[in-house]
Design a protein around this motif. Structure first.
Motif, PDB file in Angstrom:
ATOM      1  N   VAL A  77       0.865  -1.182   0.000  1.00  0.00           N
ATOM      2  CA  VAL A  77       0.000   0.000   0.000  1.00  0.00           C
ATOM      3  C   VAL A  77       0.905   1.237   0.000  1.00  0.00           C
ATOM      4  O   VAL A  77       1.708   1.439   0.914  1.00  0.00           O
ATOM      5  CB  VAL A  77      -0.927   0.033   1.230  1.00  0.00           C
ATOM      6  N   LEU A  78       0.766   2.033  -1.051  1.00  0.00           N
ATOM      7  CA  LEU A  78       1.543   3.260  -1.197  1.00  0.00           C
ATOM      8  C   LEU A  78       0.683   4.459  -0.833  1.00  0.00           C
ATOM      9  O   LEU A  78      -0.450   4.580  -1.288  1.00  0.00           O
ATOM     10  CB  LEU A  78       2.018   3.402  -2.658  1.00  0.00           C
ATOM     11  N   GLY A  79       1.244   5.370  -0.034  1.00  0.00           N
ATOM     12  CA  GLY A  79       0.640   6.679   0.185  1.00  0.00           C
ATOM     13  C   GLY A  79       1.491   7.714  -0.526  1.00  0.00           C
ATOM     14  O   GLY A  79       2.691   7.845  -0.252  1.00  0.00           O
ATOM     15  N   HIS A  80       0.898   8.420  -1.487  1.00  0.00           N
ATOM     16  CA  HIS A  80       1.640   9.383  -2.315  1.00  0.00           C
ATOM     17  C   HIS A  80       0.989  10.746  -2.097  1.00  0.00           C
ATOM     18  O   HIS A  80      -0.054  11.053  -2.675  1.00  0.00           O
ATOM     19  CB  HIS A  80       1.545   8.949  -3.783  1.00  0.00           C
ATOM     20  N   TRP A  81       1.602  11.572  -1.237  1.00  0.00           N
ATOM     21  CA  TRP A  81       0.958  12.773  -0.712  1.00  0.00           C
ATOM     22  C   TRP A  81       1.545  14.038  -1.323  1.00  0.00           C
ATOM     23  O   TRP A  81       2.706  14.353  -1.124  1.00  0.00           O
ATOM     24  CB  TRP A  81       1.095  12.811   0.812  1.00  0.00           C
ATOM     25  N   ALA A  82       0.716  14.759  -2.063  1.00  0.00           N
ATOM     26  CA  ALA A  82       1.136  16.032  -2.652  1.00  0.00           C
ATOM     27  C   ALA A  82       1.057  17.164  -1.642  1.00  0.00           C
ATOM     28  O   ALA A  82       1.807  18.132  -1.727  1.00  0.00           O
ATOM     29  CB  ALA A  82       0.269  16.365  -3.869  1.00  0.00           C
ATOM     30  N   ARG A  83       0.122  17.049  -0.677  1.00  0.00           N
ATOM     31  CA  ARG A  83      -0.041  18.055   0.367  1.00  0.00           C
ATOM     32  C   ARG A  83      -0.205  17.342   1.703  1.00  0.00           C
ATOM     33  O   ARG A  83      -1.007  16.416   1.827  1.00  0.00           O
ATOM     34  CB  ARG A  83      -1.274  18.915   0.098  1.00  0.00           C
ATOM     35  N   SER A  84       0.548  17.792   2.703  1.00  0.00           N
ATOM     36  CA  SER A  84       0.435  17.214   4.033  1.00  0.00           C
ATOM     37  C   SER A  84       1.119  18.140   5.022  1.00  0.00           C
ATOM     38  O   SER A  84       1.850  19.056   4.627  1.00  0.00           O
ATOM     39  CB  SER A  84       1.106  15.827   4.070  1.00  0.00           C
ATOM     40  N   PRO A  85       0.919  17.933   6.322  1.00  0.00           N
ATOM     41  CA  PRO A  85       1.650  18.730   7.310  1.00  0.00           C
ATOM     42  C   PRO A  85       3.162  18.554   7.222  1.00  0.00           C
ATOM     43  O   PRO A  85       3.908  19.367   7.768  1.00  0.00           O
ATOM     44  CB  PRO A  85       1.105  18.204   8.643  1.00  0.00           C
ATOM     45  N   PHE A  86       3.610  17.499   6.540  1.00  0.00           N
ATOM     46  CA  PHE A  86       5.048  17.237   6.386  1.00  0.00           C
ATOM     47  C   PHE A  86       5.546  17.623   4.995  1.00  0.00           C
ATOM     48  O   PHE A  86       6.676  17.284   4.630  1.00  0.00           O
ATOM     49  CB  PHE A  86       5.329  15.754   6.647  1.00  0.00           C
ATOM     50  N   GLY A  87       4.719  18.299   4.211  1.00  0.00           N
ATOM     51  CA  GLY A  87       5.079  18.616   2.843  1.00  0.00           C
ATOM     52  C   GLY A  87       4.806  17.433   1.928  1.00  0.00           C
ATOM     53  O   GLY A  87       4.088  16.491   2.275  1.00  0.00           O
ATOM     54  N   ARG A  88       5.388  17.478   0.739  1.00  0.00           N
ATOM     55  CA  ARG A  88       5.231  16.373  -0.209  1.00  0.00           C
ATOM     56  C   ARG A  88       6.078  15.184   0.244  1.00  0.00           C
ATOM     57  O   ARG A  88       7.259  15.329   0.534  1.00  0.00           O
ATOM     58  CB  ARG A  88       5.691  16.790  -1.607  1.00  0.00           C
ATOM     59  N   PHE A  89       5.472  14.022   0.291  1.00  0.00           N
ATOM     60  CA  PHE A  89       6.249  12.816   0.594  1.00  0.00           C
ATOM     61  C   PHE A  89       5.431  11.592   0.209  1.00  0.00           C
ATOM     62  O   PHE A  89       4.226  11.672  -0.051  1.00  0.00           O
ATOM     63  CB  PHE A  89       6.634  12.758   2.080  1.00  0.00           C
ATOM     64  N   SER A  90       6.105  10.453   0.170  1.00  0.00           N
ATOM     65  CA  SER A  90       5.447   9.172  -0.078  1.00  0.00           C
ATOM     66  C   SER A  90       5.910   8.172   0.958  1.00  0.00           C
ATOM     67  O   SER A  90       7.045   8.262   1.461  1.00  0.00           O
ATOM     68  CB  SER A  90       5.766   8.648  -1.488  1.00  0.00           C
ATOM     69  N   ASP A  91       5.054   7.228   1.293  1.00  0.00           N
ATOM     70  CA  ASP A  91       5.415   6.146   2.208  1.00  0.00           C
ATOM     71  C   ASP A  91       4.851   4.844   1.669  1.00  0.00           C
ATOM     72  O   ASP A  91       3.911   4.841   0.868  1.00  0.00           O
ATOM     73  CB  ASP A  91       4.882   6.414   3.616  1.00  0.00           C
ATOM     74  N   VAL A  92       5.428   3.739   2.098  1.00  0.00           N
ATOM     75  CA  VAL A  92       4.990   2.425   1.631  1.00  0.00           C
ATOM     76  C   VAL A  92       4.793   1.506   2.831  1.00  0.00           C
ATOM     77  O   VAL A  92       5.640   1.443   3.728  1.00  0.00           O
ATOM     78  CB  VAL A  92       6.018   1.795   0.671  1.00  0.00           C
TER      79      VAL A  92
END
Length: 256
Positions: A77-92
């Protein structure tokens, strides 16, 4: 009945303007999950988060969640975040066939936050690289290398896109989406998370994953397969059918 009519009937429509300026630029149109309209770049228009006096602070993550299984039993499961409190990032998040759950996150801050919200057996801080070109995704993170292709939007995706984005992204809308999401996709759109947190998933689009190649620990995991058994990271899980879901996730976090 239209989405707006449902919202009015549920008494939810008035909530759109109560401090949640999500997706003010309006609906995206066209293309797939890449740089075209409707893809990860469109997610950059979302709001990041706010604090509500007298309540838990609410943190918003605006982007895509992509889930796929493999013939070998490894589920990703990939989380691909363009906006977040941590800025742009992705996690797996990876769950092996033997049930071992691993989080791959790009920084200690993101790893600590995600690990406090979900459940894992191991956490690894490592670069997470995501490349999207049209319908084609390539993800590299620690022991994982994943390539996948999304297909044409189906009835569920078209239905999600018919709901006005600010309404779809609002936590209160999950009162409407919870029953069909549970029945049709096998997922929950709201519930309790770790560390006393609460979480809401507002889905704005859905694309099927039509092919995927997964290499984990240097071993080919075989062709794409359903996400089965369900992953055990948290209540939200992922749809059984491999898919890419455009989503705004809201996490209510208690103060210090």
């Amino acid at each position: 009945m239209s989405a707006l009519a449902v919202a009015r009937a549920q008494g939810l429509f008035h909530l759109v303007g109560d401090g949640w300026p999500l997706m003010q630029a309006g609906r995206r149109r066209g293309g797939g999950a890449g740089g075209a309209a409707g893809g990860p770049r469109a997610a950059q228009r979302g709001a990041v988060g706010d604090a509500v006096p007298g309540r838990q602070a609410r943190m918003r993550f605006d982007g895509w969640i992509v889930g796929t299984g493999t013939a070998a039993g490894t589920r990703v499961v990939l989380g691909h975040w363009a906006r977040s409190p941590f800025g742009r990032f992705s996690d797996v998040m990876v769950e092996r066939a033997d049930g071992h759950r691993l989080l791959l996150a790009p920084s200690r801050r993101t790893a600590d936050f995600i690990a406090a919200t979900y459940a894992f057996d191991d956490v690894e801080v490592t670069p997470v690289a995501v490349r999207v070109e049209g319908r084609h995704w390539e993800i590299t993170a620690g022991p994982l290398h994943l390539r996948l292709t999304t297909g044409r939007r189906g009835p569920t995706g078209r239905l999600l896109r018919a709901v006005p984005a600010p309404l779809a992204a609002h936590p209160a809308w999950t009162a409407v989406t919870y029953p069909p999401a549970r029945l049709l996709l096998g997922v929950r759109t709201r519930g309790s998370a770790g560390a006393g947190r609460r979480e809401w998933y507002g889905a704005l689009d859905l694309l099927p994953v039509v092919s995927a190649t997964t290499v984990y620990g240097g071993r080919d995991q075989g062709p794409s397969a359903p996400v089965a058994p369900p992953v055990r990271f948290g209540f939200g899980s992922a749809p059984r059918r491999p898919s890419a879901v455009r989503v705004v996730t809201t996490v209510a976090v208690s103060g210090p």
